[in-house]
Design a protein around this motif. Sequence first.
Motif, short mmCIF file in Angstrom:
data_model
loop_
_atom_site.label_atom_id
_atom_site.label_comp_id
_atom_site.label_asym_id
_atom_site.label_seq_id
_atom_site.Cartn_x
_atom_site.Cartn_y
_atom_site.Cartn_z
N ILE A 25 0.59 -1.59 0.04
CA ILE A 25 0.27 0.25 0.01
C ILE A 25 1.01 1.18 0.45
N SER A 26 1.87 1.64 1.00
CA SER A 26 2.78 2.33 0.63
C SER A 26 3.22 2.26 -0.22
N PHE A 27 4.31 1.64 -0.85
CA PHE A 27 4.80 1.78 -2.67
C PHE A 27 3.49 2.45 -3.29
N GLY A 28 2.53 2.17 -3.31
CA GLY A 28 1.51 1.91 -4.10
C GLY A 28 0.47 3.26 -4.00
N ASN A 29 0.85 4.22 -3.15
CA ASN A 29 0.22 5.20 -2.76
C ASN A 29 1.41 6.11 -2.00
N ALA A 30 2.62 6.39 -2.49
CA ALA A 30 3.64 7.10 -2.22
C ALA A 30 3.57 8.16 -3.70
N ALA A 31 3.24 9.51 -3.30
CA ALA A 31 3.23 10.27 -3.90
C ALA A 31 4.60 11.19 -4.46
N GLU A 32 4.88 12.45 -5.10
CA GLU A 32 5.78 12.16 -5.34
C GLU A 32 6.72 13.30 -4.29
N PRO A 33 7.76 12.89 -3.99
CA PRO A 33 8.03 13.91 -3.10
C PRO A 33 8.32 15.11 -3.35
N PRO A 34 9.40 16.24 -2.86
CA PRO A 34 9.33 17.14 -3.45
C PRO A 34 10.48 17.36 -3.48
N SER A 35 11.12 18.66 -4.57
CA SER A 35 12.70 18.82 -5.48
C SER A 35 13.33 19.44 -3.74
N ILE A 36 12.67 20.33 -3.61
CA ILE A 36 13.40 21.10 -2.73
C ILE A 36 12.47 20.88 -1.07
N LEU A 37 12.99 21.22 -0.07
CA LEU A 37 12.42 21.69 0.58
C LEU A 37 12.96 22.55 2.20
N ILE A 38 12.79 23.48 2.32
CA ILE A 38 13.28 24.49 3.30
C ILE A 38 12.70 24.30 4.53
N THR A 105 17.69 15.04 -7.78
CA THR A 105 16.10 15.20 -8.12
C THR A 105 15.71 15.35 -7.07
N TYR A 106 14.92 14.60 -6.13
CA TYR A 106 14.20 15.11 -5.08
C TYR A 106 15.30 14.98 -3.64
N ASN A 107 13.74 15.67 -1.95
CA ASN A 107 14.22 15.52 -1.07
C ASN A 107 15.25 16.18 -0.96
N ASN A 108 15.90 17.53 -1.44
CA ASN A 108 17.00 18.20 -1.08
C ASN A 108 15.97 19.01 -0.09
N VAL A 109 16.97 18.84 1.18
CA VAL A 109 16.42 19.51 2.55
C VAL A 109 17.71 20.31 3.24
N PHE A 110 16.65 22.15 3.36
CA PHE A 110 17.51 22.59 4.13
C PHE A 110 16.57 23.59 4.84
N ILE A 111 17.73 24.11 6.05
CA ILE A 111 17.02 24.64 7.45
C ILE A 111 17.50 26.12 6.69
N LEU A 112 16.57 26.98 6.96
CA LEU A 112 16.86 28.87 7.33
C LEU A 112 16.64 29.29 8.63
N ASN A 113 17.87 29.93 8.39
CA ASN A 113 17.61 30.92 9.57
C ASN A 113 17.46 31.93 9.32
N LEU A 114 16.51 32.27 10.14
CA LEU A 114 16.13 33.74 9.52
C LEU A 114 16.80 34.76 10.22
N PRO A 181 10.77 14.87 6.07
CA PRO A 181 9.99 15.23 7.05
C PRO A 181 8.59 15.50 5.32
N LEU A 182 8.09 15.56 4.71
CA LEU A 182 7.01 14.94 4.27
C LEU A 182 6.95 13.92 3.34
N ALA A 183 7.86 12.70 3.68
CA ALA A 183 7.23 11.55 3.04
C ALA A 183 5.46 11.12 2.87
N SER A 184 4.81 11.22 1.89
CA SER A 184 3.55 10.78 2.02
C SER A 184 3.71 9.46 2.85
#
Length: 241
Positions: A25-38, A105-114, A181-184
């Motif tokens: 079920i998990s692999f069949g319903n996995a949505a597109e992951p984000p390319s960039i996550l901040i 291509t996918y799942n580039n994760v960054f942390i932004l320090n304002l 963090p946003l894995a569907s």
Amino acid sequence: MFKSKRITFTIIVSMLFMMAVCTSISFGNAAEPPSILIIVPNAPNDLHITIGSNDEYNEASKRDKIIETYYTFYSRDLRNIHDYNLRISTENNSFEIALEESLNTYNNVFILNLENQSLTKGKSTSRSIKLVSFRIILTLMIEGLVFLLFGFRQKRSWIIFLIINLITQGGLNLWLNGFSPLASYIIFSLIFAELIIFAVEIIAFSTLVKEHSGYRKVSFVLVANLLSLIAGGYMITILPI
């Protein structure tokens, strides 16, 4: 004794079957992951993040969690963009950061320090330690209360309880920390892992804990892991991963 072993065997076989179902079920319903996550800790409500160059900018999708907010760009947002310049703006401030690192291509994760207007690649170690520790402590509290209510009182039983749960829950939460963090499909992954833990803990508690009957020990493992699964599933919806 034979009846208790038969019940345990039946439960484990059932869990293994459910694991196979959950995996498909998990692999069949996995949505597109984000390319960039901040990831932005304590982001103000009026914060906007866009990406682009010149006059062409696309705005990030936004999702709020407790203590931090996720800003995401998908491949469709980056299709016509060649220079990855981030524009970060609030009502009172605005600045830009150029993404000069090579991206996956996918799942580039960054942390932004304002505060210092900087972008760091990957999830920070301190963030991971805090989140993993919090989830482990909460799980130990829930399962410890269930252990107490099931009448386990011997010091040996509690030592075994702590060792088993530190190993299983520590391993589970370190594993979950490796997900985006946003894995569907993360909730299915949690169910999958909890079923494995359930089978392992049935064997461990039945073998190592000498207090009470096998049926009571199996019942404890079932109730404790069901409650921790519910709590874990809820935490995933509101807390960062």
